[in-house]
Design an enzyme around this catalytic site. Structure first.
Site, mmCIF file in Angstrom:
data_model
loop_
_atom_site.group_PDB
_atom_site.id
_atom_site.type_symbol
_atom_site.label_atom_id
_atom_site.label_comp_id
_atom_site.label_asym_id
_atom_site.label_seq_id
_atom_site.Cartn_x
_atom_site.Cartn_y
_atom_site.Cartn_z
ATOM 1 N N ASP A 174 -5.422 -3.730 6.486
ATOM 2 C CA ASP A 174 -5.947 -3.518 7.835
ATOM 3 C C ASP A 174 -7.461 -3.389 7.885
ATOM 4 O OD1 ASP A 174 -6.238 -1.108 6.610
ATOM 5 O OD2 ASP A 174 -5.169 0.072 8.116
ATOM 6 N N THR A 216 -17.892 22.169 -0.793
ATOM 7 C CA THR A 216 -17.205 23.344 -1.352
ATOM 8 C C THR A 216 -15.782 23.036 -1.785
ATOM 9 O OG1 THR A 216 -16.375 24.032 0.821
ATOM 10 C CG2 THR A 216 -18.562 24.835 0.157
ATOM 11 N N ASP A 248 0.848 -1.187 0.000
ATOM 12 C CA ASP A 248 0.000 0.000 0.000
ATOM 13 C C ASP A 248 0.884 1.237 0.000
ATOM 14 O OD1 ASP A 248 -2.532 1.272 0.108
ATOM 15 O OD2 ASP A 248 -2.108 1.781 2.182
#
Length: 661
Positions: free
Chosen positions: A491, A348, A274
């Protein structure tokens, strides 16, 4: 070692009968003693390996205590023993409470002391609804209140499995161990048949030569020959090598669910890593201010700093620090200016600060955010988005950086470059893995451009961008279908399918219960980069087993030259001269008895001498398979040939000087 046991028993019976008939030989008695010492030393090696695991298990067992649990039933609490909890029960844990069993947080958030399990003193956060919801029985809640749903039966908790694994009680032989055991058994059978045939061959040769009793083929001597020729060294050390490999993982706070997982780690040739937290630090940090045309760099830095003063994210703090370091801009207290901070929202995709008009100055609206969001904001204020700023935004995207555009009222001031910082030294680690023949694949949810840039900087061999659980699982299956062994870390519950599919699945201890159950290893420190160390430990285990097997088999050649000439050196002798087989006595050993006894003593002592190496493991260096094979053949193959010649000759000299034969 079973054959050695049978031989020792047979020799003991033979010597016992000779003793009863008052025909016992001191030579035969010494052989019997050293045969039993061989068995003792072989068991000593395994006992040492298991003893270290049991010492660790004792320390873990101290943390496993029966506590009172506050079980929830119909919104009412009742105190029960932790031993009666079953999967699905809900228990309440508050500050100071011991978590009674393994489970998942279903309500609340708390800091938990897991030092009893991980050895790490810093508390960790456990909360419901995420990938940090798993809790372990025996750990202590330090603050707040959580409700835990029990997921493990008593006797099958994470701590119970840790204790069983470090004790080696459930350690099963791996496929390579089974194959090696079959090979050693085949060699043992071959040598057994050869040694059994020596008695009739000697009788026929003596009859043909007209000699009577020149061959030293007594039962103890034949057993000594068999024990020295079969691979007793590796047979005595094989179990210790496997146990110590798992022990080295435990020392690094990694729990392997089986010896098969450790061995598979040594054969892995594809690593799925990862990106966040493994290859990069995970927090994007401000690295540069790129002003728009006609805008001073310090003005851009000042506006970006003002918009980040109330931003407590790592990215916001990094902008404040960069402005301070580059332009000596200090953080200011702007509470008196009646400034209104605008927090970041997903709708936003901007944040900033608004200053009201004061002392004749018009209102000041500062925003920083995504390029398209700032473009719409500026255009609503009748401003324009400069083409040069768009070019800078596109260039940063191609480099794998995150651009944040800063605007003041309707004017675009420039871009702040946020960069996901690659960990120092990680490129060199990947280069070492490449030399070892391991291909690295970076897995990330980033877009392809960003993923490609970070992959190039980190030095990985391949990458997967915009990866989801299905893509990870599909990639692992594809690699395995091509004959590769795959390792990966994870995980979350969404990682569970891939962890279960991978040959080596390392789950983080901070992850969910599903992830920990799916993987075949659990990293108690929750450090994804430890996957590289796990692979190295697995390779070290395989190297140690191969090196000591090579050494053990090479030993047999020297023992052959020591014992066979001694047993048949006087056969076919004429006129008081030595027999033709005495030419094989290249070591010049003193007598047939001293030669045989020296070989048996060396065979027993070499097991003790190799115990530290079996427990510590052969020194691992990140070289290619061919280079490692050549080095081991040279060191342990040639060394296995030379060491017995020197050792047996030295023991022969000592036996002669002490007149033990």
């Amino acid at each position: 070692m079973f054959v050695v046991l049978i031989g020792a028993l047979l020799s003991t019976v033979t010597v016992g009968r000779a003793l009863a008939a008052s025909r016992v030989s001191g030579f035969d008695v010494q052989i019997v003693l050293w045969l039993w010492f061989t068995l003792l030393f072989a068991n000593f090696a395994e006992a040492m390996a298991e003893g270290r695991g049991k010492a660790q298990a004792d320390s873990l067992r101290k943390t496993r205590t029966t506590t009172l649990a506050r079980r929830l039933r119909n919104d009412h609490e009742e105190q029960v023993s932790s031993g009666v909890l079953t999967p699905g029960d809900l228990v309440v844990c508050e500050a100071g409470d011991i978590i009674p069993s393994d489970g998942e947080v279903v309500d609340g958030v708390a800091s938990v002391d897991e030092s009893a399990i991980t050895g790490e003193s810093a508390p960790v956060i456990r909360e419901s609804g995420g990938d940090r919801c798993a809790v372990t029985g025996g750990t202590r809640v330090l603050s707040d209140r959580i409700v835990v749903r029990i997921t493990s039966e008593q006797g099958h908790t994470f701590l119970d499995r840790m204790i069983a694994m470090v004790e080696g009680a459930r350690r099963q032989k791996t496929p390579n161990e089974i194959a090696l055991t079959i090979l050693l058994s085949a060699l043992t059978i071959i040598f057994l048949l050869a040694v059994v045939s020596l008695k009739p061959v000697a009788a026929y040769s003596e009859l043909a030569s007209g000699q009577s009793g020149p061959s030293l083929v007594t039962v103890p001597a034949l057993v000594a020959l068999l024990v020295c020729l079969i691979p007793t060294t590796i047979g005595g050390l094989l179990s210790a090598i496997g146990i110590s490999g798992m022990d080295r993982l435990v020392q690094r706070n990694v729990l392997a669910m089986s010896g098969r997982a450790v061995e598979a780690a040594g054969d892995v040739d594809v690593l799925l890593l990862d990106k966040t937290g493994t290859i990069t630090f995970g927090n994007r940090m401000a690295s540069a201010f790129v002003p728009a045309p006609q805008v001073a760099p310090d003005r851009l830095a000042q506006a970006a700093q003002l918009a980040s003063l109330a931003d407590e994210t790592p990215e916001g703090r990094s902008i404040v620090i960069l402005a301070k370091n580059r332009y000596n801009l200090r953080g200011r207290d702007i509470s008196e200016s009646q400034a209104r901070f605008v927090p970041f929202t997903a709708q936003t995709r901007m944040s900033g600060v608004d200053f009201p008009s004061r002392d004749g100055h018009p209102p000041l609206v500062i925003r920083k955010g995504a390029a398209d969001a700032i473009r719409q904001h500026v255009e609503r204020l009748a401003g324009a988005f400069p083409p040069s700023v768009q070019e800078a935004v596109d260039a940063m995207g191609r480099q794998g950086s995150t651009p944040l555009v800063v605007a003041e009222n309707g004017n675009v001031l420039g871009v702040v470059q946020l960069k996901d910082v690659v960990k120092g030294g990680i490129r060199e680690r990947f280069a070492q893995l490449r030399v070892m023949g391991i291909r690295t694949v970076m897995v990330t949810g980033d877009n392809p451009l960003t993923a490609a840039a970070i992959a190039a900087e980190a030095g990985v061999d391949d990458f997967m961008s915009q990866a989801n659980p299905e893509m990870k699982l599909r990639r692992i299956r594809q690699e395995q279908s091509e004959g590769h062994l795959v390792a990966m870390t994870g995980d979350g519950t969404n990682d569970a399918p891939a962890l279960a599919q991978a040959d080596v699945g390392v789950a983080m201890n901070t992850g969910t219960q599903a992830a920990r159950e799916a993987g075949n290893m659990v990293d108690l420190d929750s450090n994804p980069t430890k996957l590289i160390e796990i692979v190295e430990i697995g390779k070290q285990l395989l190297m140690t087993r191969g090196a000591l097997t090579t050494f053990s088999i090479a030993n047999d050649v020297a023992k052959y030259f020591a014992i066979l000439p001694a047993m048949f050196g006087t056969l076919y002798a004429t006129a008081g001269q030595a027999g033709p087989l005495s030419a094989l006595n290249v070591m010049g050993l003193h007598s047939p008895q001293s030669a045989i006894l020296s070989a048996v003593i060396f065979n027993a002592l070499i097991i003790v001498a190799l115990v530290p190496l079996a427990l510590r493991g052969v020194v691992y260096r990140p070289l290619g398979a061919g280079a490692i094979l050549r080095r081991n053949l040279l060191v342990y193959g040639v060394g296995g040939l030379i060491a017995p010649f020197l050792g047996i000759k030295l023991i022969d000299v000592l036996l002669t000087l002490t007149r033990l034969v």
